[in-house]
Every structure is written in C-alpha cells, then in structure tokens.
Design a protein around this motif. Structure first.
Motif, PDB file in Angstrom:
ATOM      1  N   PHE A  25       0.831  -1.183   0.000  1.00  0.00           N
ATOM      2  CA  PHE A  25       0.000   0.000   0.000  1.00  0.00           C
ATOM      3  C   PHE A  25       0.874   1.244   0.000  1.00  0.00           C
ATOM      4  O   PHE A  25       1.880   1.298   0.699  1.00  0.00           O
ATOM      5  CB  PHE A  25      -0.923   0.015   1.223  1.00  0.00           C
ATOM      6  CG  PHE A  25      -1.979   1.084   1.137  1.00  0.00           C
ATOM      7  CD1 PHE A  25      -3.114   0.888   0.362  1.00  0.00           C
ATOM      8  CD2 PHE A  25      -1.839   2.284   1.807  1.00  0.00           C
ATOM      9  CE1 PHE A  25      -4.088   1.867   0.266  1.00  0.00           C
ATOM     10  CE2 PHE A  25      -2.805   3.265   1.727  1.00  0.00           C
ATOM     11  CZ  PHE A  25      -3.939   3.048   0.940  1.00  0.00           C
ATOM     12  N   CYS A  26       0.486   2.229  -0.791  1.00  0.00           N
ATOM     13  CA  CYS A  26       1.229   3.479  -0.882  1.00  0.00           C
ATOM     14  C   CYS A  26       0.429   4.595  -0.220  1.00  0.00           C
ATOM     15  O   CYS A  26      -0.757   4.435   0.070  1.00  0.00           O
ATOM     16  CB  CYS A  26       1.492   3.829  -2.346  1.00  0.00           C
ATOM     17  SG  CYS A  26       2.414   2.559  -3.236  1.00  0.00           S
ATOM     18  N   LYS A  28      -1.957   7.438   0.194  1.00  0.00           N
ATOM     19  CA  LYS A  28      -3.105   7.834  -0.613  1.00  0.00           C
ATOM     20  C   LYS A  28      -3.603   9.188  -0.140  1.00  0.00           C
ATOM     21  O   LYS A  28      -4.064   9.337   0.998  1.00  0.00           O
ATOM     22  CB  LYS A  28      -4.227   6.805  -0.521  1.00  0.00           C
ATOM     23  CG  LYS A  28      -5.432   7.157  -1.403  1.00  0.00           C
ATOM     24  CD  LYS A  28      -6.521   6.104  -1.317  1.00  0.00           C
ATOM     25  CE  LYS A  28      -7.716   6.473  -2.191  1.00  0.00           C
ATOM     26  NZ  LYS A  28      -8.795   5.474  -2.093  1.00  0.00           N
ATOM     27  N   ASN A  30      -6.273  12.122  -0.351  1.00  0.00           N
ATOM     28  CA  ASN A  30      -7.642  12.476  -0.744  1.00  0.00           C
ATOM     29  C   ASN A  30      -7.808  13.974  -0.546  1.00  0.00           C
ATOM     30  O   ASN A  30      -8.015  14.444   0.577  1.00  0.00           O
ATOM     31  CB  ASN A  30      -8.649  11.706   0.107  1.00  0.00           C
ATOM     32  CG  ASN A  30      -8.571  10.208  -0.114  1.00  0.00           C
ATOM     33  OD1 ASN A  30      -8.738   9.737  -1.227  1.00  0.00           O
ATOM     34  ND2 ASN A  30      -8.293   9.459   0.951  1.00  0.00           N
ATOM     35  N   VAL A  40      -4.756  11.702   4.497  1.00  0.00           N
ATOM     36  CA  VAL A  40      -3.712  10.824   3.972  1.00  0.00           C
ATOM     37  C   VAL A  40      -3.883   9.456   4.608  1.00  0.00           C
ATOM     38  O   VAL A  40      -3.918   9.322   5.838  1.00  0.00           O
ATOM     39  CB  VAL A  40      -2.297  11.362   4.277  1.00  0.00           C
ATOM     40  CG1 VAL A  40      -1.240  10.394   3.727  1.00  0.00           C
ATOM     41  CG2 VAL A  40      -2.097  12.750   3.685  1.00  0.00           C
ATOM     42  N   GLN A  41      -4.003   8.448   3.757  1.00  0.00           N
ATOM     43  CA  GLN A  41      -4.054   7.064   4.231  1.00  0.00           C
ATOM     44  C   GLN A  41      -2.675   6.440   4.095  1.00  0.00           C
ATOM     45  O   GLN A  41      -2.013   6.574   3.056  1.00  0.00           O
ATOM     46  CB  GLN A  41      -5.067   6.255   3.414  1.00  0.00           C
ATOM     47  CG  GLN A  41      -6.507   6.656   3.644  1.00  0.00           C
ATOM     48  CD  GLN A  41      -7.490   5.742   2.921  1.00  0.00           C
ATOM     49  OE1 GLN A  41      -7.110   4.759   2.291  1.00  0.00           O
ATOM     50  NE2 GLN A  41      -8.779   6.069   3.019  1.00  0.00           N
ATOM     51  N   ALA A  44      -4.649   0.995   3.817  1.00  0.00           N
ATOM     52  CA  ALA A  44      -5.910   1.054   3.077  1.00  0.00           C
ATOM     53  C   ALA A  44      -7.097   1.201   4.023  1.00  0.00           C
ATOM     54  O   ALA A  44      -7.248   0.433   4.980  1.00  0.00           O
ATOM     55  CB  ALA A  44      -6.080  -0.195   2.224  1.00  0.00           C
ATOM     56  N   ASP A  47      -7.479   6.587   7.627  1.00  0.00           N
ATOM     57  CA  ASP A  47      -6.930   7.941   7.544  1.00  0.00           C
ATOM     58  C   ASP A  47      -6.020   8.186   8.742  1.00  0.00           C
ATOM     59  O   ASP A  47      -6.493   8.418   9.855  1.00  0.00           O
ATOM     60  CB  ASP A  47      -8.058   8.985   7.534  1.00  0.00           C
ATOM     61  CG  ASP A  47      -8.871   8.947   6.259  1.00  0.00           C
ATOM     62  OD1 ASP A  47      -8.355   8.469   5.234  1.00  0.00           O
ATOM     63  OD2 ASP A  47     -10.039   9.394   6.294  1.00  0.00           O
ATOM     64  N   GLU A 131       1.853  15.337  -4.889  1.00  0.00           N
ATOM     65  CA  GLU A 131       1.839  13.871  -4.883  1.00  0.00           C
ATOM     66  C   GLU A 131       2.497  13.390  -6.168  1.00  0.00           C
ATOM     67  O   GLU A 131       2.393  14.039  -7.218  1.00  0.00           O
ATOM     68  CB  GLU A 131       0.422  13.323  -4.748  1.00  0.00           C
ATOM     69  CG  GLU A 131      -0.558  13.810  -5.782  1.00  0.00           C
ATOM     70  CD  GLU A 131      -1.954  13.216  -5.571  1.00  0.00           C
ATOM     71  OE1 GLU A 131      -2.043  12.082  -5.079  1.00  0.00           O
ATOM     72  OE2 GLU A 131      -2.937  13.891  -5.929  1.00  0.00           O
ATOM     73  N   PRO A 136       4.868   7.034  -5.176  1.00  0.00           N
ATOM     74  CA  PRO A 136       3.682   7.250  -4.342  1.00  0.00           C
ATOM     75  C   PRO A 136       3.934   7.091  -2.844  1.00  0.00           C
ATOM     76  O   PRO A 136       2.993   7.132  -2.056  1.00  0.00           O
ATOM     77  CB  PRO A 136       2.705   6.181  -4.841  1.00  0.00           C
ATOM     78  CG  PRO A 136       3.587   5.087  -5.335  1.00  0.00           C
ATOM     79  CD  PRO A 136       4.787   5.760  -5.935  1.00  0.00           C
ATOM     80  N   ASN A 137       5.191   6.924  -2.464  1.00  0.00           N
ATOM     81  CA  ASN A 137       5.519   6.806  -1.046  1.00  0.00           C
ATOM     82  C   ASN A 137       6.018   8.118  -0.460  1.00  0.00           C
ATOM     83  O   ASN A 137       6.559   8.140   0.649  1.00  0.00           O
ATOM     84  CB  ASN A 137       6.578   5.715  -0.836  1.00  0.00           C
ATOM     85  CG  ASN A 137       6.096   4.357  -1.293  1.00  0.00           C
ATOM     86  OD1 ASN A 137       6.469   3.887  -2.358  1.00  0.00           O
ATOM     87  ND2 ASN A 137       5.237   3.736  -0.496  1.00  0.00           N
TER      88      ASN A 137
END
Length: 412
Positions: A25-26, A28, A30, A40-41, A44, A47, A131, A136-137
């Motif tokens: 998972f990177c 994420k 929103n 930011v997540q 998955a 938040d 971003e 994506p990290n």
C-alpha cells in the motif's frame, strides 16, 4: 561523532521495529478541491492524517481557515516534475484582512486575482501539496509568503506562526522522535503524542502502527526556521515557521515531507542508496530503520547528493580518540577554563604510541575555540585569540605537526 552515543541508546528500539510487515500500500492523498482539506491514508481504509485548518499569525491576530478569518480564494491543480519525479500539485490561495503583509501586492500579479487588489483578495498565503505518480511513497507540503508578514513573533521557538498542514493524527500510533541541541542528542518513544517534543530542537518524527507500517515526517527545506509542534489545545500536529521569527520576508517559502517505506531493499530503495554489490541483503525491508533510510534518500535526492560510503570518512572508518570525556574537564595542566590542552594531547599521544593503540585522528572538543569566551561558538577557523596562550601555547598548527594526525574539531 556527538550523534554516535545517543544512537546506541536507540539501537535496540530501531532493531525491534525494523522487521518485516505487510507490503503493497502506498500513501493515498484524498484532496478536497472545494475547501483545500485533505486526508492521507498510510494503510488502506485508514486515515492516519486529516488536515483540519490553515493558520497564520501577525501582530496580535490569528487568521484561521476554520474560523473564516483566513479566506480561501481558489484551488488549482497542475503538473510538473522535480527531483522526486512527475507530480500533481494542489495549490490553495488564501487572503485575510487581519494579517499585516510585509509589502504591497505590486509586482506579484501572477499570484493575485485579477478582480481586485484589496486586503480581502490579495494573496497573503499560498499552500500546496505535491503527490508523485512514480513515487507514491512521498508527499510534499509547501508554504509560500508572496507578500511576507510583519510582527509575527509569538515569543517562543517551540510554537509555529504558520500552520500547514495541521493534522489530526490517528490514535494508538507508536512514535520515535529525536530532539535536543545536537543530532541524536536525545529521543522519545511511546504512543503519540504522549511525551512528544517538537519545536526548535525537534527532529524527524517517525510514526508506526502495530503492523510496522511506518512514515517519517520532517522539514525538507529552511531547516533552521521550520519546525513541527503538537498543539495540546487543538490536538493537532502543526507544521510551520518557528514562532520567534519577528518578520517573514516577501517571497519566503518552506517545505515539509512525508515518506512511507516502499518495502524495497535498503540497498536498492533509491538511487542515493549504497549499491548491493557489497553483499548486502536485497530482501524487502520495512519498519523504522528502513523508512528512515528511505527518508534520508529522498532528502539526498532533493539536493542532488549521493549517500557517502562509510569508508569515505576517516572518522567512521578508523579508530580515533575523543577528548570529550575526561580531558575536557581535566587537562594535564590547569583546569577546564584555563587548561593547557597542548601538553595534554602530547602526553596522551606519547602514551598511546607506547602501548601501540593505532589512533588515526583526535577529536578536539569545544575548548579549542574558547566556547563561551568567544561569541558563544565558532567564529573563526583558527585558534581562539583569547585563550591561545593558555590552551595551545605554540598553536594548533604546531600541535598538529607534532601529532601527525588530523583533527576532528567540534563546532557549536
């Protein structure tokens, strides 16, 4: 060198939280283009970070987006690239009638709305989140002050006069943070925010969960003026300019960074990392130690630097002698204020040679420049003219010629 002793204290902690954990998972982001709020997540569906407000201080007033005194003009998104790769940049422009700019809006038309130049619509603050498509990290957070700010001081190094982002942090996350007068001077661990110390002497903040999903947060520019602070009243982790700055010049900017471990091997996680040709493991590496490694790699990349091989430093590669301990306070002749360190080092060197200890350098501590007697620190790279006769009667250069070894010289 000063860092080494403290790092040993946290070695066990870092080792325990640098094990393997679930990957894939990177980060994420929103981002809400209506009000510039975002979450930011890190895992998955969870938040970890929720940006709740943007604030500025000037004079005796706060401008706060959550209270309407800092007004959002508009939000735009654009693309570009930098050292981290191709990014999407979400930009918010802010205005306020309560904030005192350092200069008028003339000459800054590229940031100002075309309809008006009044204090209500002049851009006083610009915030942005970047971003990255191929990385994506990592997330980057920007603050810009196109007009500057006047009378900003809060009287404390440990508060922030600007705040973006301002995060509500998920509960029950563990943390490790460094703080103090020097790198690695001290550290805190626990459940965030219990015991967390940010502010001027704060360092990187590492947050992790029970599965060792880990992120590192820190400033990534303007390191001496940009800090993180946990506000116990609002219960938010705030990023901004430290609160004893009197005025912010027009055009000033600062950035912060969030890095999550990618699960790559520590030897191949970035172009700045050391090569795996030395036999280092290339197995996936996660947890605090590996995430710190990737955080360091991102900062090296940002400034076009390469990670130095350990053998490139005499101090790391070879055995040296530090005078920081006993002889700092107890020179062979005199005392810690007016001692003769020339005699001390000559006698110690003679002794070490007699018992065949292969020292390759000497660390000379703060007494070499007089410490508090000369402007409270290093101000010239030569002997202290105030204490030269007492501490080095024949001078540092003469002593170096006698020892035939390099100095590692403390500065502070």
């Amino acid at each position: 060198i000063m860092m080494a002793a403290s790092i040993r204290h946290v070695a066990a902690v870092v080792l325990l939280i640098s094990l393997f954990s679930p990957l894939g998972f990177c980060l994420k982001l929103n981002f809400n283009t209506n009000d510039a709020s975002f979450t930011v997540q890190v895992v998955a569906g969870q938040d970890w970070f929720s940006h709740v407000t943007t604030t500025l201080h000037s004079g005796s007033s706060w401008a706060d987006s959550s209270k309407g005194s800092l007004k959002l003009i508009n939000v735009t998104s654009s693309s570009g690239s930098d050292a981290f790769g191709v990014f999407t940049r979400h930009v918010a422009l802010w205005s306020s009638s309560t904030i005192i700019p350092a200069t008028a809006a003339n000459g800054l038309s590229s940031l100002q709305p075309s309809s008006s130049s009044s204090s209500e619509t002049s851009v006083i603050f610009v915030t942005a989140v970047r971003e990255y498509k191929n990385d994506p990290n990592v997330l980057a957070f920007e603050q810009h002050f196109p007009l500057g700010l006047k009378n900003t001081s809060l009287g404390s190094y440990n508060e922030v006069l600007s705040s973006f982002p301002s995060f509500k942090v998920a509960s029950k996350l563990g943390y490790l943070s460094y703080y103090g007068q020097m790198a690695g001077y001290d550290f805190n661990t626990g459940v965030f925010p219990n015991g967390y110390q940010g502010g001027l002497q704060g360092g990187p903040l590492i947050l992790f969960d029970s599965d060792l999903n880990t992120v590192v947060l820190s400033s990534s520019s303007s390191f001496t003026t940009s800090v993180m602070q946990y506000n116990t009243t609002t219960q938010t982790l705030n990023f901004g300019i430290q609160g004893k700055i009197a005025n912010v010049p027009a055009g000033y900017s600062t950035e912060f960074i969030m890095v999550q471990n990618s699960g790559s091997s520590s030897s191949s996680s970035s172009s700045s990392s050391s090569s795996s040709s030395d036999g280092a493991s290339t197995a996936p590496c996660v947890g605090v130690a590996c995430t710190m490694h990737e955080w360091g790699a991102r900062l090296l990349s940002r400034y076009g630097k390469q990670r130095a091989h350990p053998e490139s430093s005499v101090v790391i590669q070879y055995l040296g002698y530090s005078t920081t301990g006993y002889y700092f306070y107890n020179p062979e002749d005199g005392n810690g204020t007016y001692g003769n360190y020339q005699t001390t080092l000559l006698k110690f060197n003679e002794y070490s040679l007699s018992i065949k200890i292969p020292y390759s350098y000497y660390l000379i501590d703060s007494w070499w420049y007089g410490e508090y007697n000369v402007y409270n620190g290093v101000w010239m790279w030569e002997d202290s003219h105030v204490l030269l006769k007492e501490r080095f009667p024949l001078g540092l250069e003469w002593l170096h010629d006698q020892l035939q070894l390099p100095y590692a010289a403390h500065m502070g």
